[in-house]
Design an enzyme around this catalytic site. Structure first.
Site, PDB file in Angstrom:
ATOM      1  N   LYS A  52      44.292  45.116  30.745  1.00  0.00           N
ATOM      2  CA  LYS A  52      43.956  46.195  31.680  1.00  0.00           C
ATOM      3  C   LYS A  52      43.908  47.533  30.931  1.00  0.00           C
ATOM      4  O   LYS A  52      43.013  48.345  31.143  1.00  0.00           O
ATOM      5  CB  LYS A  52      44.975  46.233  32.834  1.00  0.00           C
ATOM      6  N   GLN A  96      52.523  44.973  37.965  1.00  0.00           N
ATOM      7  CA  GLN A  96      52.167  43.629  37.492  1.00  0.00           C
ATOM      8  C   GLN A  96      53.099  42.590  38.120  1.00  0.00           C
ATOM      9  O   GLN A  96      54.318  42.706  38.049  1.00  0.00           O
ATOM     10  CB  GLN A  96      52.266  43.585  35.954  1.00  0.00           C
ATOM     11  N   ASP A 119      44.965  47.230  43.577  1.00  0.00           N
ATOM     12  CA  ASP A 119      44.989  45.762  43.574  1.00  0.00           C
ATOM     13  C   ASP A 119      44.523  45.203  44.924  1.00  0.00           C
ATOM     14  O   ASP A 119      44.194  44.024  45.033  1.00  0.00           O
ATOM     15  CB  ASP A 119      46.426  45.262  43.313  1.00  0.00           C
TER      16      ASP A 119
END
Ligand code: NAP
Length: 279
Positions: A52, A96, A119
């Site tokens: 990322k 994460q 997300d």
């Protein structure tokens, strides 16, 4: 001959488009900024986080990374997220997953401001998707729709069967395919006669987390097969939920593993960061 849907190439195209858009925002004095939080040092998570960061660097998005120790408390993590929620210059916050067991993932997802939920996991983002309102969309399903569109694969009126009903892939995928006017069936571990149902699919999307589970018996002649699964086999090679070699003669198009759905997930995350900055 089946079309091999190239996620790596498509993801690069999208990232190049985004790079231009980041530049245009910079000219307006807006620097797109994503905060990535990792708790603990799970090796798989570290690989995802690094990918990322690399994508941010390529596109020109500023990435701030918070690598917290495994024993970080839930309260400390919430405090950090709240601080970032209040910083105007931060456009996206990503925690994460998975988190260490002592931290409640749902609680953390709900702490992220829905305006920075790149997300697309916040209940508000999920709710907006299900009633057709604008909002952040979970990156893997959004990437799959992009792949289908960019390969001119029609979705409207098609029978789409999704195997898997997870919150991050299967369920949002179903909502998105409905939005694209497919006729959608969702299967899961309690589905009876799975192969009968999957054999009806014009578009078969598989996200079950079982290596090479889907063989030719599950696939209709000429179907488009999208393989979300990601595993390492006994030779340490990556493979998907679909037995690629076994179905390749039967399908009209298929995503390989690696190089199919995977790279698209990050491209769509970058796209969500830009949308947030624009908003
Ligand atoms: P998950 O949360 O474990 O969900 C798996 C789903 O598959 C569940 O709904 C489960 O049904 C269903 N299932 C399991 N065994 C089945 C069977 N024998 N027949 C029918 N359905 C079955 O998995 P996930 O997070 O959605 O991920 C799925 C796979 O995609 C994994 O390999 C993961 O690594 C990969 N993935 C890849 C990306 C990417 O960017 N490429 C992103 C996310 C995930 P129940 O609900 O009944 O238990």
């Amino acid at each position: 001959m089946a079309i091999i849907i190239d996620g790596k190439k498509t993801s690069k195209e999208i990232k190049d488009e985004l790079k231009n858009q980041v530049e245009q925002l910079r000219e307006k004095n807006i620097e797109v900024c994503l905060c990535v939080i990792q708790v603990g040092a799970d090796p798989a998570s570290t690989v995802y986080v690094n990918n990322k960061k690399k994508a941010c660097e390529y596109i020109g998005i500023k990435s701030l990374s918070y690598e917290l120790p495994e024993d970080t408390s839930q309260e400390q993590l919430i405090e950090l997220i709240n601080k970032l929620n209040n910083q105007k210059e931060v456009h996206g916050i990503l925690v994460q997953l998975p988190l260490p067991k002592h931290i409640d993932e749902d609680r953390i997802i709900q702490t992220i401001s829905p305006d920075k939920d790149v997300d697309g996991f916040h209940p508000q983002s999920v709710g907006r998707l299900s009633i057709g309102q604008k909002g952040f969309i979970s990156c893997t399903p959004a990437g799959i729709v992009q792949l289908l569109k960019r390969y001119n694969i029609a979705m409207e009126g098609k029978e789409c069967v999704i195997v898997g009903r997870s919150n991050i892939v299967g369920k949002p995928m179903a909502m998105l395919m409905l939005r694209e006017n497919s006729t959608v069936t969702v299967c899961h571990s309690r589905t009876k006669n799975l192969s009968e149902i999957t054999s009806r699919a014009d578009i078969l999307i598989v996200a079950i987390g079982k290596p090479k589970f889907i063989t030719h018996e599950y696939v209709k002649e000429g179907a488009v097969v999208i393989d979300v699964g990601m595993h390492r086999n006994e030779d340490n090679k990556l493979c998907g939920d679909v037995d690629y070699d076994d179905v390749i003669e039967k399908v009209s198009a298929i995503t390989p593993v690696p190089g199919g759905v995977g790279p698209m997930t990050i491209a769509m995350l970058m796209n969500n960061c830009l949308e947030s900055a624009r908003a």
